[in-house]
Design a protein around this motif. Structure first.
Motif, PDB file in Angstrom:
ATOM      1  N   MET A  35      30.428 -25.546  32.863  1.00 22.04           N
ATOM      2  CA  MET A  35      30.925 -24.223  32.540  1.00 22.04           C
ATOM      3  C   MET A  35      32.105 -23.927  33.470  1.00 22.04           C
ATOM      4  SD  MET A  35      28.895 -20.608  32.650  1.00 22.04           S
ATOM      5  CE  MET A  35      29.041 -20.093  34.325  1.00 22.04           C
ATOM      6  N   PRO A  36      33.243 -23.565  32.924  1.00 22.82           N
ATOM      7  CA  PRO A  36      34.375 -23.241  33.795  1.00 22.82           C
ATOM      8  C   PRO A  36      34.113 -21.960  34.556  1.00 22.82           C
ATOM      9  CG  PRO A  36      34.917 -22.840  31.483  1.00 22.82           C
ATOM     10  CD  PRO A  36      33.560 -23.461  31.513  1.00 22.82           C
ATOM     11  N   ARG A  37      34.608 -21.929  35.785  1.00 17.65           N
ATOM     12  CA  ARG A  37      34.426 -20.741  36.609  1.00 17.65           C
ATOM     13  C   ARG A  37      35.364 -19.642  36.142  1.00 17.65           C
ATOM     14  NH1 ARG A  37      34.160 -24.645  40.613  1.00 17.65           N
ATOM     15  NH2 ARG A  37      36.354 -24.426  41.065  1.00 17.65           N
ATOM     16  N   THR A  38      34.893 -18.411  36.271  1.00 19.73           N
ATOM     17  CA  THR A  38      35.768 -17.284  36.022  1.00 19.73           C
ATOM     18  C   THR A  38      36.743 -17.212  37.190  1.00 19.73           C
ATOM     19  OG1 THR A  38      34.248 -15.786  37.116  1.00 19.73           O
ATOM     20  CG2 THR A  38      34.013 -15.997  34.740  1.00 19.73           C
ATOM     21  N   PRO A  39      37.914 -16.609  37.007  1.00 24.51           N
ATOM     22  CA  PRO A  39      38.917 -16.604  38.071  1.00 24.51           C
ATOM     23  C   PRO A  39      38.404 -16.061  39.406  1.00 24.51           C
ATOM     24  CG  PRO A  39      39.842 -15.766  36.041  1.00 24.51           C
ATOM     25  CD  PRO A  39      38.374 -15.981  35.805  1.00 24.51           C
ATOM     26  N   ARG A  40      37.511 -15.104  39.388  1.00 22.79           N
ATOM     27  CA  ARG A  40      37.019 -14.529  40.640  1.00 22.79           C
ATOM     28  C   ARG A  40      35.736 -15.204  41.106  1.00 22.79           C
ATOM     29  NH1 ARG A  40      37.943  -9.355  42.732  1.00 22.79           N
ATOM     30  NH2 ARG A  40      35.714  -9.206  42.789  1.00 22.79           N
ATOM     31  N   ASP A  41      35.273 -16.228  40.394  1.00 23.44           N
ATOM     32  CA  ASP A  41      34.078 -16.931  40.828  1.00 23.44           C
ATOM     33  C   ASP A  41      34.412 -17.761  42.064  1.00 23.44           C
ATOM     34  OD1 ASP A  41      31.473 -17.730  40.840  1.00 23.44           O
ATOM     35  OD2 ASP A  41      31.617 -19.040  39.106  1.00 23.44           O
ATOM     36  N   VAL A  42      33.406 -18.278  42.707  1.00 21.47           N
ATOM     37  CA  VAL A  42      33.615 -19.012  43.952  1.00 21.47           C
ATOM     38  C   VAL A  42      33.264 -20.486  43.792  1.00 21.47           C
ATOM     39  CG1 VAL A  42      33.251 -16.991  45.396  1.00 21.47           C
ATOM     40  CG2 VAL A  42      31.314 -18.420  44.816  1.00 21.47           C
ATOM     41  N   THR A  43      33.948 -21.318  44.556  1.00 17.96           N
ATOM     42  CA  THR A  43      33.656 -22.746  44.578  1.00 17.96           C
ATOM     43  C   THR A  43      32.428 -22.983  45.452  1.00 17.96           C
ATOM     44  OG1 THR A  43      34.996 -23.164  46.537  1.00 17.96           O
ATOM     45  CG2 THR A  43      36.134 -23.266  44.391  1.00 17.96           C
ATOM     46  N   ASP A  44      31.929 -24.207  45.446  1.00 14.99           N
ATOM     47  CA  ASP A  44      30.776 -24.537  46.290  1.00 14.99           C
ATOM     48  C   ASP A  44      31.111 -24.354  47.772  1.00 14.99           C
ATOM     49  OD1 ASP A  44      29.260 -25.109  44.052  1.00 14.99           O
ATOM     50  OD2 ASP A  44      29.556 -27.283  44.190  1.00 14.99           O
ATOM     51  N   ALA A  45      32.305 -24.764  48.176  1.00 11.85           N
ATOM     52  CA  ALA A  45      32.703 -24.612  49.582  1.00 11.85           C
ATOM     53  C   ALA A  45      32.813 -23.132  49.950  1.00 11.85           C
ATOM     54  CB  ALA A  45      34.030 -25.323  49.830  1.00 11.85           C
ATOM     55  N   GLU A  46      33.370 -22.326  49.064  1.00  7.29           N
ATOM     56  CA  GLU A  46      33.468 -20.884  49.320  1.00  7.29           C
ATOM     57  C   GLU A  46      32.081 -20.254  49.374  1.00  7.29           C
ATOM     58  OE1 GLU A  46      37.798 -20.167  47.147  1.00  7.29           O
ATOM     59  OE2 GLU A  46      35.956 -19.892  46.007  1.00  7.29           O
ATOM     60  N   LEU A  47      31.186 -20.723  48.513  1.00 13.39           N
ATOM     61  CA  LEU A  47      29.821 -20.207  48.508  1.00 13.39           C
ATOM     62  C   LEU A  47      29.127 -20.488  49.841  1.00 13.39           C
ATOM     63  CD1 LEU A  47      27.444 -18.862  47.102  1.00 13.39           C
ATOM     64  CD2 LEU A  47      26.917 -21.065  46.034  1.00 13.39           C
ATOM     65  N   ALA A  48      29.372 -21.651  50.410  1.00 19.48           N
ATOM     66  CA  ALA A  48      28.773 -21.983  51.712  1.00 19.48           C
ATOM     67  C   ALA A  48      29.242 -20.988  52.776  1.00 19.48           C
ATOM     68  CB  ALA A  48      29.139 -23.412  52.108  1.00 19.48           C
ATOM     69  N   VAL A  49      30.503 -20.590  52.725  1.00 23.11           N
ATOM     70  CA  VAL A  49      31.028 -19.603  53.675  1.00 23.11           C
ATOM     71  C   VAL A  49      30.393 -18.240  53.414  1.00 23.11           C
ATOM     72  CG1 VAL A  49      33.116 -18.352  54.374  1.00 23.11           C
ATOM     73  CG2 VAL A  49      33.191 -20.844  54.082  1.00 23.11           C
ATOM     74  N   LEU A  50      30.300 -17.853  52.159  1.00 23.30           N
ATOM     75  CA  LEU A  50      29.664 -16.569  51.828  1.00 23.30           C
ATOM     76  C   LEU A  50      28.219 -16.536  52.312  1.00 23.30           C
ATOM     77  CD1 LEU A  50      30.946 -15.671  48.246  1.00 23.30           C
ATOM     78  CD2 LEU A  50      31.261 -14.353  50.347  1.00 23.30           C
ATOM     79  N   ARG A  51      27.511 -17.637  52.174  1.00 22.56           N
ATOM     80  CA  ARG A  51      26.114 -17.679  52.637  1.00 22.56           C
ATOM     81  C   ARG A  51      26.011 -17.387  54.131  1.00 22.56           C
ATOM     82  NH1 ARG A  51      24.654 -22.792  48.996  1.00 22.56           N
ATOM     83  NH2 ARG A  51      23.738 -21.666  47.244  1.00 22.56           N
ATOM     84  N   VAL A  52      26.956 -17.912  54.898  1.00 24.24           N
ATOM     85  CA  VAL A  52      26.964 -17.630  56.336  1.00 24.24           C
ATOM     86  C   VAL A  52      27.158 -16.134  56.558  1.00 24.24           C
ATOM     87  CG1 VAL A  52      28.172 -17.999  58.515  1.00 24.24           C
ATOM     88  CG2 VAL A  52      27.779 -19.929  56.967  1.00 24.24           C
ATOM     89  N   LEU A  53      28.111 -15.547  55.853  1.00 26.66           N
ATOM     90  CA  LEU A  53      28.380 -14.115  56.027  1.00 26.66           C
ATOM     91  C   LEU A  53      27.196 -13.271  55.563  1.00 26.66           C
ATOM     92  CD1 LEU A  53      32.131 -14.013  54.954  1.00 26.66           C
ATOM     93  CD2 LEU A  53      31.185 -13.881  57.277  1.00 26.66           C
ATOM     94  N   TRP A  54      26.544 -13.661  54.493  1.00 29.78           N
ATOM     95  CA  TRP A  54      25.366 -12.921  54.018  1.00 29.78           C
ATOM     96  C   TRP A  54      24.238 -13.014  55.052  1.00 29.78           C
ATOM     97  CZ3 TRP A  54      25.895 -15.527  48.639  1.00 29.78           C
ATOM     98  CH2 TRP A  54      26.807 -14.813  47.840  1.00 29.78           C
ATOM     99  N   ASP A  55      24.065 -14.179  55.650  1.00 29.17           N
ATOM    100  CA  ASP A  55      22.978 -14.373  56.613  1.00 29.17           C
ATOM    101  C   ASP A  55      23.278 -13.742  57.975  1.00 29.17           C
ATOM    102  OD1 ASP A  55      21.658 -15.821  54.664  1.00 29.17           O
ATOM    103  OD2 ASP A  55      22.121 -17.784  55.523  1.00 29.17           O
ATOM    104  N   ARG A  56      24.518 -13.853  58.450  1.00 22.91           N
ATOM    105  CA  ARG A  56      24.886 -13.415  59.799  1.00 22.91           C
ATOM    106  C   ARG A  56      25.500 -12.032  59.857  1.00 22.91           C
ATOM    107  NH1 ARG A  56      26.956 -17.841  63.699  1.00 22.91           N
ATOM    108  NH2 ARG A  56      27.664 -15.968  64.729  1.00 22.91           N
ATOM    109  N   GLY A  57      26.132 -11.628  58.773  1.00 25.93           N
ATOM    110  CA  GLY A  57      26.954 -10.431  58.832  1.00 25.93           C
ATOM    111  C   GLY A  57      28.361 -10.823  59.251  1.00 25.93           C
ATOM    112  N   PRO A  58      29.180  -9.852  59.648  1.00 30.10           N
ATOM    113  CA  PRO A  58      30.568 -10.158  60.007  1.00 30.10           C
ATOM    114  C   PRO A  58      30.652 -11.254  61.068  1.00 30.10           C
ATOM    115  CG  PRO A  58      30.234  -7.796  59.888  1.00 30.10           C
ATOM    116  CD  PRO A  58      28.877  -8.421  59.769  1.00 30.10           C
ATOM    117  N   ALA A  59      31.619 -12.157  60.878  1.00 36.30           N
ATOM    118  CA  ALA A  59      31.741 -13.294  61.785  1.00 36.30           C
ATOM    119  C   ALA A  59      33.192 -13.756  61.870  1.00 36.30           C
ATOM    120  CB  ALA A  59      30.855 -14.448  61.310  1.00 36.30           C
TER     121      ALA A  59
END
Length: 133
Positions: free
Chosen positions: A1-25
């Motif tokens: 399934m193609p990603r929507t323009p504002r969707d995130v890649t796997d690498a970006e998702l890994a960064v978001l997971r850190v921010l979700w878990d830690r908060g601002p960093a």
């Protein structure tokens, strides 16, 4: 399934997971966290991923302190909802019912999962609905 323009890649998702878990960093803290999770990350790579996420509206930058901090602007549920809506649009003509039915019927739900699902349905049933005019 193609990603929507504002969707995130796997690498970006890994960064978001850190921010979700830690908060601002900071970039360094995120890179260090990624290395601790078994995926070595260089600060320059993390910086580029954060810039892309900022451009997509998924993170915001705080430049007030001596070190720039990044924070997620949306939570995990926002991304889950976006992706599920995309799947529903692509495979189910926009209806979530076949998607939800498949997940409930084909996946092994634990008793806790079934209770959470029942509680959610009960809450939704108890929520007053707007009258249509």
């Amino acid at each position: 399934m193609p990603r929507t323009p504002r969707d995130v890649t796997d690498a970006e998702l890994a960064v978001l997971r850190v921010l979700w878990d830690r908060g601002p960093a900071s970039v360094r803290a995120i890179a260090d966290d990624q290395t601790g999770r078994g995926s070595p990350a260089h600060a320059a790579t993390v910086q580029k991923l954060l810039e892309r996420l900022e451009g997509k509206g998924w993170v915001a930058r705080d430049r007030a302190g001596p070190v720039q901090l990044f924070r997620a602007t949306a939570d995990r549920d926002d991304l889950i909802g976006r992706r599920l809506r995309g799947i529903a649009e692509e495979l189910c003509e926009g209806s979530l019912t076949p998607l939800l039915s498949h997940l409930v019927q084909k996946e092994r739900l634990t008793p806790a999962d079934r209770k959470a699902l029942r509680d959610l349905i009960d809450r939704l049933d108890d929520t007053p609905r707007r009258k249509r005019t």
